[in-house]
Design an enzyme around this catalytic site. Structure first.
Site, mmCIF file in Angstrom:
data_model
loop_
_atom_site.group_PDB
_atom_site.id
_atom_site.type_symbol
_atom_site.label_atom_id
_atom_site.label_comp_id
_atom_site.label_asym_id
_atom_site.label_seq_id
_atom_site.Cartn_x
_atom_site.Cartn_y
_atom_site.Cartn_z
ATOM 1 N N ASP A 10 -13.184 19.031 -16.025
ATOM 2 C CA ASP A 10 -12.906 18.237 -14.890
ATOM 3 C C ASP A 10 -14.590 17.512 -14.948
ATOM 4 O O ASP A 10 -15.075 17.885 -15.695
ATOM 5 C CB ASP A 10 -12.764 18.884 -13.550
ATOM 6 C CG ASP A 10 -12.991 18.084 -12.323
ATOM 7 O OD1 ASP A 10 -12.631 16.851 -12.487
ATOM 8 O OD2 ASP A 10 -13.595 18.596 -11.460
ATOM 9 N N SER A 11 -14.601 16.382 -14.183
ATOM 10 C CA SER A 11 -15.944 15.728 -14.121
ATOM 11 C C SER A 11 -16.832 16.743 -13.439
ATOM 12 O O SER A 11 -17.888 16.435 -13.549
ATOM 13 C CB SER A 11 -15.668 14.550 -13.099
ATOM 14 O OG SER A 11 -15.091 14.803 -11.911
ATOM 15 N N CYS A 73 -8.490 16.607 -13.702
ATOM 16 C CA CYS A 73 -9.356 15.393 -12.860
ATOM 17 C C CYS A 73 -8.405 14.337 -12.430
ATOM 18 O O CYS A 73 -7.756 13.752 -13.512
ATOM 19 C CB CYS A 73 -10.352 15.087 -13.709
ATOM 20 S SG CYS A 73 -11.626 13.965 -13.053
ATOM 21 N N GLU A 151 -18.429 18.540 -2.438
ATOM 22 C CA GLU A 151 -19.697 18.965 -3.569
ATOM 23 C C GLU A 151 -20.783 19.518 -2.747
ATOM 24 O O GLU A 151 -21.581 20.604 -3.097
ATOM 25 C CB GLU A 151 -20.276 17.881 -4.545
ATOM 26 C CG GLU A 151 -19.145 17.315 -5.424
ATOM 27 C CD GLU A 151 -19.220 18.146 -6.856
ATOM 28 O OE1 GLU A 151 -20.065 18.638 -6.973
ATOM 29 O OE2 GLU A 151 -18.224 18.098 -7.443
ATOM 30 N N CYS A 185 -7.019 14.318 -6.117
ATOM 31 C CA CYS A 185 -8.230 14.557 -6.604
ATOM 32 C C CYS A 185 -8.420 16.136 -6.582
ATOM 33 O O CYS A 185 -8.018 16.537 -5.298
ATOM 34 C CB CYS A 185 -9.454 13.752 -5.604
ATOM 35 S SG CYS A 185 -11.153 14.460 -6.076
ATOM 36 N N HIS A 187 -11.003 17.744 -5.934
ATOM 37 C CA HIS A 187 -11.792 18.307 -4.926
ATOM 38 C C HIS A 187 -11.070 18.804 -3.609
ATOM 39 O O HIS A 187 -11.797 19.260 -2.604
ATOM 40 C CB HIS A 187 -12.929 17.432 -4.741
ATOM 41 C CG HIS A 187 -13.962 17.279 -5.933
ATOM 42 N ND1 HIS A 187 -13.780 17.099 -6.944
ATOM 43 C CD2 HIS A 187 -15.566 17.677 -5.748
ATOM 44 C CE1 HIS A 187 -14.940 17.191 -7.824
ATOM 45 N NE2 HIS A 187 -15.707 17.653 -6.785
HETATM 46 N N1 DGL Z 1 -12.684 15.640 -10.123
HETATM 47 C C1 DGL Z 1 -12.610 13.901 -9.774
HETATM 48 C C2 DGL Z 1 -10.960 13.416 -9.420
HETATM 49 O O1 DGL Z 1 -10.220 14.578 -9.437
HETATM 50 C C3 DGL Z 1 -13.296 13.591 -8.488
HETATM 51 C C4 DGL Z 1 -14.774 13.451 -8.615
HETATM 52 C C5 DGL Z 1 -15.270 12.368 -9.282
HETATM 53 O O2 DGL Z 1 -15.251 11.417 -8.802
HETATM 54 O O3 DGL Z 1 -15.406 12.785 -10.681
HETATM 55 O O4 DGL Z 1 -10.676 12.741 -9.523
#
Ligand code: DGL
Length: 267
Positions: A10-11, A73, A151, A185, A187
């Protein structure tokens, strides 16, 4: 039977929601997780940068001879899905499985999607939903401010800022009368108490990370590549930053031990 690990990336740390689900449903699997915490967020970046980062993330996981790659992600899955699916091993993105679950859940065929700017602008979820259910009405909403709220751990049920942000972003979707909302997303599952409180219990919430984990389990079972060995997860990030332990625990549902920091730019 295949005892090679499953690679998940993931990012940042949101993809740990997929790891949490994988650990629950496939306890015999070894997992390697990479969170690009040094370069998060991806969702506000341009397409070329997101695609370059995706190449790096896949190449890093491939060093572990993984048997599958899961892009946990929404942004990567939406903007660089072709890169993930062109690897030598099978790959799972969050878009397809999550859209399928939403189509199965909806009764009034009005489906909302929340995600990063890159995800919503790509129209990725809408494309899959419309292919599966052409009469569906799909409503997308970019929610950039929700990622930093999560976050930073501003997610408690009594957190008024989180409640206000959720209300402000979801109001247009509520007005459209959606009965299903894709948390596009990884998150966003952490904001479920706020989202459910605002939308009410009749709106189904579909979590991208969990849907991807279930899809991965299905593919491994079909290909007879599941492992019943000793499971366990190895964690890699590109920066531990501030507040890492607490945030990681919130996503994973347990302590995140032995976290290794890698310099993803110089691999
Ligand atoms: N993990 C990213 C997503 O699911 C969200 C955070 C980001 O913008 O990198 O899109």
């Amino acid at each position: 039977m295949n005892k090679r690990p499953i690679g998940v990336f993931d990012s940042g740390l949101g993809g740990l929601t997929a790891v949490r689900e994988l650990e629950a449903i496939l306890p015999g699997e070894k997992i390697v997780y990479f969170g690009d915490t040094g370069r998060v967020p991806y969702g506000t970046r341009g397409r070329d940068v997101i695609r370059r980062y995706t190449e790096d993330d896949c190449a890093f996981l491939e060093r572990f001879d993984v048997k599958m790659i899961i892009a946990a992600c929404g942004t990567v899955s939406s903007v660089a899905g072709d890169i993930i699916h062109s690897r030598a091993v099978p790959a799972v993105d969050v878009v397809e499985p999550t859209a399928r679950e939403a189509v199965a859940a909806t009764r009034n065929k009005k489906i909302g999607i929340i995600g990063t700017a890159a995800t919503v602008k790509s129209g990725s979820y809408a494309k899959v939903i419309e292919a599966l259910l052409p009469e569906a009405e799909v409503f997308g909403q970019e929610c950039p401010m929700l990622v930093p709220l999560v976050e930073n751990g501003w997610i408690g049920e009594d957190d008024r800022i989180a409640a206000l942000a959720v209300e402000r972003y979801l109001e247009p979707l509520k007005e459209q009368g959606i009965d299903t909302l894709i948390l596009g997303c990884t998150h966003f599952p952490l904001l479920v108490p706020h989202i459910a409180a605002y939308l009410g219990k009749d709106v189904a919430l579909i979590s991208a990370g969990a849907a991807a984990a279930k899809a991965a389990a299905g593919i491994l079972a079909k290909d007879e590549k599941l492992s019943d060995g000793e499971g366990g997860t190895q964690f890699f990030v590109s920066d531990k930053g501030q507040n890492f332990k607490a945030v990681a625990k919130t996503f994973l549902g347990r302590e995140c031990e032995d976290v290794n920091v890698v310099d993803i730019n110089s691999l």
